[in-house]
Design a protein around this motif. Structure first.
Motif, PDB file in Angstrom:
ATOM      1  N   MET A   1      42.312 -17.387  69.152  1.00 34.59           N
ATOM      2  CA  MET A   1      41.645 -18.024  70.256  1.00 34.59           C
ATOM      3  C   MET A   1      41.109 -16.966  71.223  1.00 34.59           C
ATOM      4  O   MET A   1      41.628 -15.869  71.285  1.00 34.59           O
ATOM      5  CB  MET A   1      42.617 -18.945  70.999  1.00 34.59           C
ATOM      6  N   TYR A   2      40.127 -17.369  71.994  1.00 31.49           N
ATOM      7  CA  TYR A   2      39.458 -16.451  72.912  1.00 31.49           C
ATOM      8  C   TYR A   2      39.425 -17.023  74.323  1.00 31.49           C
ATOM      9  O   TYR A   2      39.452 -18.239  74.514  1.00 31.49           O
ATOM     10  CB  TYR A   2      38.033 -16.197  72.446  1.00 31.49           C
ATOM     11  N   ILE A   3      39.346 -16.123  75.306  1.00 30.28           N
ATOM     12  CA  ILE A   3      39.231 -16.520  76.711  1.00 30.28           C
ATOM     13  C   ILE A   3      37.983 -15.860  77.279  1.00 30.28           C
ATOM     14  O   ILE A   3      37.818 -14.632  77.174  1.00 30.28           O
ATOM     15  CB  ILE A   3      40.459 -16.076  77.527  1.00 30.28           C
ATOM     16  N   HIS A   4      37.113 -16.666  77.882  1.00 33.89           N
ATOM     17  CA  HIS A   4      35.892 -16.156  78.506  1.00 33.89           C
ATOM     18  C   HIS A   4      36.247 -15.681  79.911  1.00 33.89           C
ATOM     19  O   HIS A   4      36.764 -16.441  80.724  1.00 33.89           O
ATOM     20  CB  HIS A   4      34.832 -17.261  78.556  1.00 33.89           C
ATOM     21  N   LEU A   5      35.988 -14.398  80.201  1.00 34.19           N
ATOM     22  CA  LEU A   5      36.337 -13.806  81.495  1.00 34.19           C
ATOM     23  C   LEU A   5      35.180 -13.786  82.486  1.00 34.19           C
ATOM     24  O   LEU A   5      35.353 -13.386  83.625  1.00 34.19           O
ATOM     25  CB  LEU A   5      36.829 -12.362  81.304  1.00 34.19           C
ATOM     26  N   GLY A   6      34.001 -14.204  82.031  1.00 32.49           N
ATOM     27  CA  GLY A   6      32.823 -14.156  82.890  1.00 32.49           C
ATOM     28  C   GLY A   6      31.767 -13.284  82.240  1.00 32.49           C
ATOM     29  O   GLY A   6      32.065 -12.484  81.348  1.00 32.49           O
ATOM     30  N   ALA A  18      48.341 -10.415  81.667  1.00 38.31           N
ATOM     31  CA  ALA A  18      48.503 -11.083  82.965  1.00 38.31           C
ATOM     32  C   ALA A  18      47.153 -11.353  83.616  1.00 38.31           C
ATOM     33  O   ALA A  18      46.174 -10.656  83.344  1.00 38.31           O
ATOM     34  CB  ALA A  18      49.352 -10.222  83.886  1.00 38.31           C
ATOM     35  N   ILE A  19      47.149 -12.360  84.490  1.00 40.20           N
ATOM     36  CA  ILE A  19      45.979 -12.695  85.295  1.00 40.20           C
ATOM     37  C   ILE A  19      46.451 -12.751  86.743  1.00 40.20           C
ATOM     38  O   ILE A  19      47.420 -13.452  87.061  1.00 40.20           O
ATOM     39  CB  ILE A  19      45.390 -14.067  84.900  1.00 40.20           C
ATOM     40  N   SER A  68      37.724 -17.103  89.190  1.00 44.98           N
ATOM     41  CA  SER A  68      38.992 -17.158  89.929  1.00 44.98           C
ATOM     42  C   SER A  68      40.187 -17.103  88.974  1.00 44.98           C
ATOM     43  O   SER A  68      40.106 -17.539  87.824  1.00 44.98           O
ATOM     44  CB  SER A  68      39.068 -18.427  90.781  1.00 44.98           C
ATOM     45  N   SER A  69      41.276 -16.564  89.488  1.00 37.21           N
ATOM     46  CA  SER A  69      42.490 -16.461  88.677  1.00 37.21           C
ATOM     47  C   SER A  69      42.986 -17.854  88.273  1.00 37.21           C
ATOM     48  O   SER A  69      43.478 -18.037  87.160  1.00 37.21           O
ATOM     49  CB  SER A  69      43.577 -15.705  89.434  1.00 37.21           C
ATOM     50  N   ALA A  70      42.822 -18.851  89.150  1.00 39.16           N
ATOM     51  CA  ALA A  70      43.260 -20.213  88.819  1.00 39.16           C
ATOM     52  C   ALA A  70      42.491 -20.758  87.613  1.00 39.16           C
ATOM     53  O   ALA A  70      43.091 -21.359  86.708  1.00 39.16           O
ATOM     54  CB  ALA A  70      43.076 -21.130  90.026  1.00 39.16           C
ATOM     55  N   THR A  71      41.193 -20.544  87.580  1.00 33.97           N
ATOM     56  CA  THR A  71      40.376 -21.014  86.459  1.00 33.97           C
ATOM     57  C   THR A  71      40.749 -20.288  85.171  1.00 33.97           C
ATOM     58  O   THR A  71      40.896 -20.909  84.116  1.00 33.97           O
ATOM     59  CB  THR A  71      38.875 -20.827  86.770  1.00 33.97           C
ATOM     60  N   LEU A  72      40.919 -18.980  85.261  1.00 35.18           N
ATOM     61  CA  LEU A  72      41.296 -18.211  84.070  1.00 35.18           C
ATOM     62  C   LEU A  72      42.667 -18.633  83.550  1.00 35.18           C
ATOM     63  O   LEU A  72      42.878 -18.745  82.338  1.00 35.18           O
ATOM     64  CB  LEU A  72      41.281 -16.712  84.379  1.00 35.18           C
ATOM     65  N   LYS A  73      43.604 -18.888  84.461  1.00 39.39           N
ATOM     66  CA  LYS A  73      44.936 -19.328  84.049  1.00 39.39           C
ATOM     67  C   LYS A  73      44.864 -20.686  83.354  1.00 39.39           C
ATOM     68  O   LYS A  73      45.550 -20.916  82.361  1.00 39.39           O
ATOM     69  CB  LYS A  73      45.885 -19.379  85.244  1.00 39.39           C
ATOM     70  N   LYS A  74      44.015 -21.592  83.865  1.00 44.31           N
ATOM     71  CA  LYS A  74      43.847 -22.894  83.226  1.00 44.31           C
ATOM     72  C   LYS A  74      43.310 -22.733  81.808  1.00 44.31           C
ATOM     73  O   LYS A  74      43.750 -23.410  80.875  1.00 44.31           O
ATOM     74  CB  LYS A  74      42.899 -23.777  84.034  1.00 44.31           C
ATOM     75  N   ARG A  75      42.369 -21.821  81.640  1.00 45.72           N
ATOM     76  CA  ARG A  75      41.795 -21.567  80.308  1.00 45.72           C
ATOM     77  C   ARG A  75      42.869 -21.035  79.374  1.00 45.72           C
ATOM     78  O   ARG A  75      42.968 -21.445  78.219  1.00 45.72           O
ATOM     79  CB  ARG A  75      40.649 -20.565  80.389  1.00 45.72           C
ATOM     80  N   SER A  78      45.419 -23.853  78.559  1.00 45.85           N
ATOM     81  CA  SER A  78      44.868 -24.855  77.638  1.00 45.85           C
ATOM     82  C   SER A  78      44.823 -24.313  76.216  1.00 45.85           C
ATOM     83  O   SER A  78      45.003 -25.060  75.257  1.00 45.85           O
ATOM     84  CB  SER A  78      43.484 -25.334  78.088  1.00 45.85           C
ATOM     85  N   LEU A  79      44.621 -23.023  76.069  1.00 46.19           N
ATOM     86  CA  LEU A  79      44.635 -22.428  74.728  1.00 46.19           C
ATOM     87  C   LEU A  79      46.032 -22.464  74.136  1.00 46.19           C
ATOM     88  O   LEU A  79      46.198 -22.755  72.952  1.00 46.19           O
ATOM     89  CB  LEU A  79      44.151 -20.977  74.782  1.00 46.19           C
ATOM     90  N   SER A  80      47.041 -22.169  74.949  1.00 48.78           N
ATOM     91  CA  SER A  80      48.411 -22.150  74.427  1.00 48.78           C
ATOM     92  C   SER A  80      48.902 -23.555  74.100  1.00 48.78           C
ATOM     93  O   SER A  80      49.668 -23.759  73.178  1.00 48.78           O
ATOM     94  CB  SER A  80      49.365 -21.465  75.401  1.00 48.78           C
TER      95      SER A  80
END
Length: 83
Positions: A1-6, A18-19, A68-75, A78-80
């Motif tokens: 899985m991947y996380i978009h950082l911007g 960590a975020i 924002s860190s909150a948005t990244l943490k949600k992403r 949701s992946l986990s």
């Protein structure tokens, strides 16, 4: 899985350590020292040209993200949950 950082930056979720909200860099001596060491080792990447809002620590790099860190943490959560 991947996380978009911007911007155009995407990381593997397995690389994520960590975020943090960017304020941690200003309010914590340990965090400030960690970032300085990463900069010395040329392991810092600033994503995009927008104002940075979060600090993302991975196995190989430290990213300054405009998301924002909150948005990244949600992403990441949701992946986990979904992954």
């Amino acid at each position: 899985m991947y996380i978009h950082l911007g911007g155009e930056r995407i990381i593997r979720s397995s690389e994520l350590i960590a975020i943090f909200d960017l304020s941690i860099e200003k309010n914590s001596k340990i965090s400030k020292q960690f970032v300085l060491e990463a900069a010395k080792d040329k392991k810092i990447e600033i994503i995009g040209e927008e104002e940075c809002k979060s600090l993302v620590v991975t196995v190989d790099k430290v990213y300054y993200s405009p998301i924002s860190s909150a948005t990244l943490k949600k992403r990441a959560v949701s992946l986990s949950v979904n992954g």
